[in-house]
Design an enzyme around this catalytic site. Structure first.
Site, PDB file in Angstrom:
ATOM      1  N   ASP A 130       0.859  -1.195   0.000  1.00 25.47           N
ATOM      2  CA  ASP A 130       0.000   0.000   0.000  1.00 25.47           C
ATOM      3  C   ASP A 130       0.888   1.236   0.000  1.00 25.47           C
ATOM      4  O   ASP A 130       1.992   1.219   0.559  1.00 25.47           O
ATOM      5  CB  ASP A 130      -0.862   0.047   1.274  1.00 25.47           C
ATOM      6  N   ARG A 177      -1.384  -0.941  -8.380  1.00 22.42           N
ATOM      7  CA  ARG A 177      -2.750  -0.531  -8.039  1.00 22.42           C
ATOM      8  C   ARG A 177      -2.776   0.998  -8.172  1.00 22.42           C
ATOM      9  O   ARG A 177      -1.909   1.682  -7.621  1.00 22.42           O
ATOM     10  CB  ARG A 177      -3.086  -0.921  -6.604  1.00 22.42           C
TER      11      ARG A 177
HETATM   12  P1  FDA Z   1     -14.298   9.113  -4.678  1.00 17.54           P
HETATM   13  O1  FDA Z   1     -14.330   9.064  -3.178  1.00 17.54           O
HETATM   14  O2  FDA Z   1     -13.484  10.153  -5.350  1.00 17.54           O
HETATM   15  O3  FDA Z   1     -15.792   9.194  -5.173  1.00 17.54           O
HETATM   16  C1  FDA Z   1     -16.117   9.557  -6.513  1.00 17.54           C
HETATM   17  C2  FDA Z   1     -17.593   9.322  -6.722  1.00 17.54           C
HETATM   18  O4  FDA Z   1     -17.876   7.923  -6.705  1.00 17.54           O
HETATM   19  C3  FDA Z   1     -18.489   9.913  -5.632  1.00 17.54           C
HETATM   20  O5  FDA Z   1     -18.765  11.272  -5.869  1.00 17.54           O
HETATM   21  C4  FDA Z   1     -19.719   9.036  -5.756  1.00 17.54           C
HETATM   22  O6  FDA Z   1     -20.524   9.437  -6.849  1.00 17.54           O
HETATM   23  C5  FDA Z   1     -19.123   7.678  -6.068  1.00 17.54           C
HETATM   24  N1  FDA Z   1     -18.877   6.899  -4.832  1.00 17.54           N
HETATM   25  C6  FDA Z   1     -17.714   6.786  -4.168  1.00 17.54           C
HETATM   26  N2  FDA Z   1     -17.836   5.981  -3.100  1.00 17.54           N
HETATM   27  C7  FDA Z   1     -19.132   5.591  -3.082  1.00 17.54           C
HETATM   28  C8  FDA Z   1     -19.890   4.753  -2.220  1.00 17.54           C
HETATM   29  N3  FDA Z   1     -19.336   4.154  -1.165  1.00 17.54           N
HETATM   30  N4  FDA Z   1     -21.204   4.567  -2.529  1.00 17.54           N
HETATM   31  C9  FDA Z   1     -21.779   5.170  -3.596  1.00 17.54           C
HETATM   32  N5  FDA Z   1     -21.102   5.976  -4.453  1.00 17.54           N
HETATM   33  C10 FDA Z   1     -19.802   6.175  -4.199  1.00 17.54           C
HETATM   34  N6  FDA Z   1      -5.269   5.177  -1.006  1.00 17.54           N
HETATM   35  C11 FDA Z   1      -3.959   5.397  -0.747  1.00 17.54           C
HETATM   36  O7  FDA Z   1      -3.559   6.543  -0.559  1.00 17.54           O
HETATM   37  N7  FDA Z   1      -3.095   4.334  -0.682  1.00 17.54           N
HETATM   38  C12 FDA Z   1      -3.498   3.053  -0.915  1.00 17.54           C
HETATM   39  O8  FDA Z   1      -2.680   2.136  -0.862  1.00 17.54           O
HETATM   40  C13 FDA Z   1      -4.878   2.826  -1.194  1.00 17.54           C
HETATM   41  N8  FDA Z   1      -5.354   1.565  -1.416  1.00 17.54           N
HETATM   42  C14 FDA Z   1      -6.669   1.393  -1.809  1.00 17.54           C
HETATM   43  C15 FDA Z   1      -7.141   0.118  -2.154  1.00 17.54           C
HETATM   44  C16 FDA Z   1      -8.436  -0.042  -2.635  1.00 17.54           C
HETATM   45  C17 FDA Z   1      -8.913  -1.412  -3.019  1.00 17.54           C
HETATM   46  C18 FDA Z   1      -9.288   1.096  -2.777  1.00 17.54           C
HETATM   47  C19 FDA Z   1     -10.675   0.963  -3.332  1.00 17.54           C
HETATM   48  C20 FDA Z   1      -8.839   2.344  -2.392  1.00 17.54           C
HETATM   49  C21 FDA Z   1      -7.551   2.506  -1.895  1.00 17.54           C
HETATM   50  N9  FDA Z   1      -7.093   3.758  -1.494  1.00 17.54           N
HETATM   51  C22 FDA Z   1      -5.755   3.931  -1.231  1.00 17.54           C
HETATM   52  C23 FDA Z   1      -8.054   4.874  -1.279  1.00 17.54           C
HETATM   53  C24 FDA Z   1      -8.157   5.778  -2.484  1.00 17.54           C
HETATM   54  O9  FDA Z   1      -6.971   6.533  -2.622  1.00 17.54           O
HETATM   55  C25 FDA Z   1      -9.336   6.775  -2.341  1.00 17.54           C
HETATM   56  O10 FDA Z   1      -9.102   7.584  -1.221  1.00 17.54           O
HETATM   57  C26 FDA Z   1     -10.683   6.109  -2.175  1.00 17.54           C
HETATM   58  O11 FDA Z   1     -10.822   4.967  -2.967  1.00 17.54           O
HETATM   59  C27 FDA Z   1     -11.790   7.116  -2.550  1.00 17.54           C
HETATM   60  O12 FDA Z   1     -11.733   7.458  -3.903  1.00 17.54           O
HETATM   61  P2  FDA Z   1     -12.641   6.750  -5.023  1.00 17.54           P
HETATM   62  O13 FDA Z   1     -11.864   6.682  -6.277  1.00 17.54           O
HETATM   63  O14 FDA Z   1     -13.131   5.433  -4.507  1.00 17.54           O
HETATM   64  O15 FDA Z   1     -13.906   7.670  -5.256  1.00 17.54           O
END
Ligand code: FDA
Length: 305
Positions: free
Chosen positions: A134, A182
């Site tokens: 990570d 990732r």
């Molecule tokens: P984001 O939070 O930007 O959301 C975008 C849109 O997606 C929202 O406006 C909404 O419309 C929709 N959405 C998002 N979540 C939703 C929900 N729960 N329900 C409904 N709609 C939703 N970070 C890091 O710094 N180091 C790491 O090693 C990792 N590892 C990691 C592994 C895995 C498997 C994941 C999924 C994430 C990480 N992360 C991470 C975290 C990552 O950096 C990030 O902070 C989160 O995934 C949030 O960003 P998203 O891209 O998911 O969507």
């Protein structure tokens, strides 16, 4: 939404508080954390992975922990990672390992951490399994990439994470051609000197690095709950005849389970990141910081207890 920014700062502050992290280890899985953390021990985590496998989902297990500053604790965490790999192998579940190197002594010394990593990645190699490092906050980014480089001289079963909010991400992707990565947006609070702050800029950079890594022929894990990004990736891979075997989607345990199932039904590899263990507080607070809706989600979990 007006509350979003102060709440984000508040939860981010809590996630980085060593005192709170240490205290929370004694509380058990509180304030709804059991919704997103798969139990306190390896047995409950493996049972959960087994259930997820039956739903067509592959997994990665993460024994929660960070901020370790004693050699003893780092060695204990190393043993636990090895034990987790042993349990994955003996139970036959479809699962690899994710870990944070600050749990394995990165803040003590790079050499010590590298030694611990060699033992873990070596064990994974014997089991034909894979270790994902990570990516933590910016202050550990270069060290993480340096250790990865050392490890990859001897092992091909290890990769890391690149965060799209970092301005250096584009360059890192170029340097890491051929490495399984990732790709995420990024979860820590970083300064504007090193990280984009604007959501649309982060989203744009995210899609750009995904495209670059896919086009370089490298294995790419798209870890996001953002359906818009996922849709764009699906269109992009189809347009560019990129095989499904060159990428996977990843989501966190307990989040967007309907979307996870939808992707499985469409024939994509969908890996669930399954955290477990006593050290749940920092992880849980970062999830709260990401989306204000997660607070409601946690409270619902709390009230249904
Ligand atoms: P984001 O939070 O930007 O959301 C975008 C849109 O997606 C929202 O406006 C909404 O419309 C929709 N959405 C998002 N979540 C939703 C929900 N729960 N329900 C409904 N709609 C939703 N970070 C890091 O710094 N180091 C790491 O090693 C990792 N590892 C990691 C592994 C895995 C498997 C994941 C999924 C994430 C990480 N992360 C991470 C975290 C990552 O950096 C990030 O902070 C989160 O995934 C949030 O960003 P998203 O891209 O998911 O969507």
């Amino acid at each position: 939404m007006i509350l979003h920014q102060p709440m984000k700062i508040f939860f981010m502050f809590l996630s980085q508080s060593k005192a709170m992290n240490v205290a929370a280890k004694k509380w058990g899985l509180k304030i709804g954390a059991s919704q997103v953390v798969a139990g306190k021990n390896i047995e409950s985590a493996i049972a959960r992975v087994n259930e997820l496998n039956k739903q067509g989902l592959t997994c990665t297990l993460d024994h929660l922990g960070e901020f370790v500053d004693s050699k003893e604790e780092a060695l204990e965490a190393t043993e636990y990672c090895i034990k987790t790999l042993d349990s994955i192998a003996s139970s036959g579940v479809d699962c690899n390992l994710s870990l944070k190197m600050t749990q394995l002594g990165l803040d003590i010394s790079e050499e010590f951490c590298l030694e611990n990593m060699r033992r873990i990645v070596g064990t994974a190699k014997q089991y034909n399994n894979f270790v994902r490092i990570d990516m933590e906050d910016y202050s550990h980014c270069q060290q993480t990439l340096d250790i990865l480089k050392e490890l990859r001289k001897d092992y091909d079963n290890v990769g890391t994470v690149i965060q799209a909010y970092l301005k250096r991400a584009k360059e890192d992707i170029k340097n890491l051609k051929g490495t399984s990565l990732r790709l995420v947006k990024g979860a820590y609070k970083e300064s504007h000197e090193v990280a984009f702050q604007d959501k649309s800029k982060i989203d744009e950079n995210y899609f750009n690095i995904i495209k670059a890594h896919l086009l370089s022929g490298s294995y790419t894990a798209i870890a996001s709950h953002d359906h818009q990004i996922i849709e764009k990736v699906i269109t992009f891979v189809k347009e560019n005849q990129i095989e499904n075997s060159q990428f996977e989607f990843q989501m966190l345990y307990g989040f967007r389970t309907d979307l996870q199932q939808e992707l499985v039904k469409k024939g994509y590899t969908m890996r669930v990141y399954v955290p477990f263990g006593q050290d749940w507080f920092g992880y849980f607070m970062r999830r709260m910081a990401e989306r204000p809706q997660n607070v409601a989600f946690a409270l619902r979990g709390l009230l249904s207890k």
